[in-house]
Motif scaffolding. Structure first.
Motif, PDB file in Angstrom:
ATOM      1  N   LYS A  72      82.992 -54.689 -57.246  1.00 37.31           N
ATOM      2  CA  LYS A  72      82.732 -55.857 -58.107  1.00 37.31           C
ATOM      3  C   LYS A  72      81.505 -55.609 -58.978  1.00 37.31           C
ATOM      4  CE  LYS A  72      85.794 -59.064 -56.736  1.00 37.31           C
ATOM      5  NZ  LYS A  72      86.733 -59.743 -57.661  1.00 37.31           N
ATOM      6  N   TYR A  73      80.424 -55.121 -58.366  1.00 33.02           N
ATOM      7  CA  TYR A  73      79.185 -54.898 -59.110  1.00 33.02           C
ATOM      8  C   TYR A  73      79.353 -53.817 -60.173  1.00 33.02           C
ATOM      9  CZ  TYR A  73      76.862 -57.659 -55.430  1.00 33.02           C
ATOM     10  OH  TYR A  73      76.483 -58.654 -54.563  1.00 33.02           O
ATOM     11  N   GLU A  74      80.147 -52.790 -59.856  1.00 35.19           N
ATOM     12  CA  GLU A  74      80.388 -51.731 -60.851  1.00 35.19           C
ATOM     13  C   GLU A  74      81.122 -52.283 -62.070  1.00 35.19           C
ATOM     14  OE1 GLU A  74      82.464 -48.872 -58.508  1.00 35.19           O
ATOM     15  OE2 GLU A  74      80.631 -47.779 -57.939  1.00 35.19           O
ATOM     16  N   ALA A  75      82.085 -53.177 -61.819  1.00 34.08           N
ATOM     17  CA  ALA A  75      82.813 -53.795 -62.939  1.00 34.08           C
ATOM     18  C   ALA A  75      81.872 -54.659 -63.770  1.00 34.08           C
ATOM     19  CB  ALA A  75      83.968 -54.633 -62.399  1.00 34.08           C
ATOM     20  N   ILE A  76      81.014 -55.407 -63.092  1.00 28.90           N
ATOM     21  CA  ILE A  76      80.061 -56.269 -63.789  1.00 28.90           C
ATOM     22  C   ILE A  76      79.098 -55.441 -64.632  1.00 28.90           C
ATOM     23  CG2 ILE A  76      78.072 -57.810 -63.408  1.00 28.90           C
ATOM     24  CD1 ILE A  76      79.672 -58.975 -61.007  1.00 28.90           C
ATOM     25  N   ALA A  77      78.722 -54.265 -64.114  1.00 27.97           N
ATOM     26  CA  ALA A  77      77.747 -53.404 -64.800  1.00 27.97           C
ATOM     27  C   ALA A  77      78.246 -52.913 -66.152  1.00 27.97           C
ATOM     28  CB  ALA A  77      77.401 -52.209 -63.909  1.00 27.97           C
ATOM     29  N   GLN A  78      79.556 -52.979 -66.375  1.00 28.02           N
ATOM     30  CA  GLN A  78      80.094 -52.538 -67.659  1.00 28.02           C
ATOM     31  C   GLN A  78      79.609 -53.409 -68.815  1.00 28.02           C
ATOM     32  OE1 GLN A  78      81.916 -49.632 -67.684  1.00 28.02           O
ATOM     33  NE2 GLN A  78      81.360 -49.696 -65.516  1.00 28.02           N
ATOM     34  N   GLU A  79      79.325 -54.689 -68.516  1.00 30.03           N
ATOM     35  CA  GLU A  79      78.963 -55.612 -69.595  1.00 30.03           C
ATOM     36  C   GLU A  79      77.665 -56.379 -69.337  1.00 30.03           C
ATOM     37  OE1 GLU A  79      82.136 -58.256 -70.515  1.00 30.03           O
ATOM     38  OE2 GLU A  79      83.649 -56.681 -70.654  1.00 30.03           O
ATOM     39  N   HIS A  80      77.060 -56.180 -68.164  1.00 33.77           N
ATOM     40  CA  HIS A  80      75.880 -56.974 -67.815  1.00 33.77           C
ATOM     41  C   HIS A  80      74.760 -56.098 -67.273  1.00 33.77           C
ATOM     42  CE1 HIS A  80      79.336 -59.745 -67.605  1.00 33.77           C
ATOM     43  NE2 HIS A  80      78.484 -60.687 -67.961  1.00 33.77           N
ATOM     44  N   ASP A  81      73.556 -56.634 -67.385  1.00 29.33           N
ATOM     45  CA  ASP A  81      72.376 -55.931 -66.869  1.00 29.33           C
ATOM     46  C   ASP A  81      72.000 -56.391 -65.465  1.00 29.33           C
ATOM     47  OD1 ASP A  81      71.796 -54.694 -69.517  1.00 29.33           O
ATOM     48  OD2 ASP A  81      71.462 -56.793 -70.074  1.00 29.33           O
ATOM     49  N   ALA A  82      72.409 -57.603 -65.107  1.00 28.99           N
ATOM     50  CA  ALA A  82      72.023 -58.175 -63.818  1.00 28.99           C
ATOM     51  C   ALA A  82      73.128 -59.098 -63.319  1.00 28.99           C
ATOM     52  CB  ALA A  82      70.705 -58.952 -63.947  1.00 28.99           C
ATOM     53  N   VAL A  83      73.129 -59.363 -62.005  1.00 31.10           N
ATOM     54  CA  VAL A  83      74.088 -60.296 -61.422  1.00 31.10           C
ATOM     55  C   VAL A  83      73.386 -61.130 -60.356  1.00 31.10           C
ATOM     56  CG1 VAL A  83      74.919 -58.487 -59.846  1.00 31.10           C
ATOM     57  CG2 VAL A  83      76.276 -60.553 -60.190  1.00 31.10           C
ATOM     58  N   ILE A  84      73.572 -62.443 -60.461  1.00 30.64           N
ATOM     59  CA  ILE A  84      73.143 -63.364 -59.415  1.00 30.64           C
ATOM     60  C   ILE A  84      74.319 -63.495 -58.455  1.00 30.64           C
ATOM     61  CG2 ILE A  84      72.259 -65.672 -58.884  1.00 30.64           C
ATOM     62  CD1 ILE A  84      70.398 -64.110 -60.730  1.00 30.64           C
ATOM     63  N   SER A  85      74.118 -63.141 -57.189  1.00 32.08           N
ATOM     64  CA  SER A  85      75.215 -63.074 -56.218  1.00 32.08           C
ATOM     65  C   SER A  85      74.985 -64.131 -55.128  1.00 32.08           C
ATOM     66  CB  SER A  85      75.241 -61.660 -55.612  1.00 32.08           C
ATOM     67  OG  SER A  85      76.478 -61.342 -55.046  1.00 32.08           O
ATOM     68  N   VAL A  86      75.720 -65.242 -55.233  1.00 33.25           N
ATOM     69  CA  VAL A  86      75.489 -66.426 -54.390  1.00 33.25           C
ATOM     70  C   VAL A  86      76.535 -66.499 -53.277  1.00 33.25           C
ATOM     71  CG1 VAL A  86      75.315 -68.947 -54.368  1.00 33.25           C
ATOM     72  CG2 VAL A  86      74.543 -67.653 -56.381  1.00 33.25           C
TER      73      VAL A  86
END
Length: 281
Positions: A72-86
């Motif tokens: 999931k984080y790798e996919a997010i990294a394609q378009e984002h610099d950070a992720v808030i994971s709640v």
């Protein structure tokens, strides 16, 4: 900096809001015998409760693996610099810890894990707020600070028809001390120190509803704006009636109706109902 928001399926956020606010979701699963179903994807809530009725044993629940979070984080990294994971409370699930572990391994995106210390749409309130703040361009640090501030004002109380689900699943602290005396009692439960614990023993459902209302009233009477959710396990009509009654009495409270899906429903059982809320201002 572009920040994404990810949560797990136990936040039970309506599908349209997940799409509208671009929220990523890591599903938990329930397993009946040899068959495993991911929440939100492989089994509906209605199908789940029907299956519980006909199966001999309660299903087992499982969290997303570290590798699933990494993906999931790798996919997010394609378009984002950070992720808030709640995520749901670390006191009843290892989901948060799996997110922490994955976050420490991933490169290309900064992961900010947040332990909601709760579940269901109370957890979802943090997710929705984080998504709004991310859309406004707030930094991950600013978002995390806001979530921590919200935690001081988050409340949730619920009652179950049958404590055996919680006791068998090991999710209710103090269950052994209570069960013998609860045959004729509707206990109110809540989260304390990240775990589900008894709040009060109440004799009837009617009194339990009234007690939850009075707890909400303590906040509503001292606030300009409150967000609340009535959360149920296959009791939608009851939930709607209760919402309508409370909406008339507390016009400064914005009510949602949500549900206990398969994973949380495994532990609470059909018939559970509760209310969560927080003071906005």
């Amino acid at each position: 900096m572009k920040t994404a928001v990810l949560t797990d399926s136990t936040a039970y956020i309506p599908d349209h809001l997940i799409k509208e606010k671009n929220i990523y979701v890591a599903p938990l699963s329930v397993t009946f015998g040899q068959d495993t179903y991911r929440e939100l994807y492989d089994i509906t809530t209605e199908e789940f409760y029907e299956k519980v009725k006909i199966e001999k044993d309660l299903p087992k629940t499982s969290q997303p693996s570290v590798s699933e979070f990494t993906t999931k984080y790798e996919a997010i990294a394609q378009e984002h610099d950070a992720v808030i994971s709640v995520h749901l409370s670390s006191g009843i699930s290892g989901t948060y810890q799996a997110a922490v572990s994955a976050g420490s391994m991933i490169e290309g995106v900064d992961v900010y894990p947040f332990d909601s210390e709760i579940s269901a749409l109370a957890q979802g309130f943090y997710v929705l707020r984080a998504a709004d703040l991310a859309a406004e361009g707030k930094t991950p640090q600013e978002i995390m600070q806001e979530l921590q501030s919200m935690k001081k004002n988050m409340n949730a109380y619920f009652m179950v028809d049958d404590l055996s689900h919680l006791a068998r699943g090991g999710r209710l602290t103090g269950a052994q001390a209570m069960i013998g005396s609860l045959l004729q009692v509707k206990p109110l439960l809540y989260f304390e120190d990240k775990k589900i614990v008894p709040f009060e023993k109440i004799r009837t459902s009617k009194k339990a509803f009234k007690r939850m209302e009075n707890l909400l009233k303590e906040t509503a009477d001292n606030a300009e704006e409150v967000k609340a959710a009535i959360i149920h396990a296959q009791r939608e009509d009851t939930a709607k009636r209760w919402r309508d009654e409370l909406s008339e009495k507390y016009p400064n409270v914005e009510f949602e109706i949500s549900y206990f899906g398969p994973v949380i429903g495994t532990h609470l059982g059909e018939g559970a109902i509760g209310i969560a809320w927080y003071k906005v201002k």
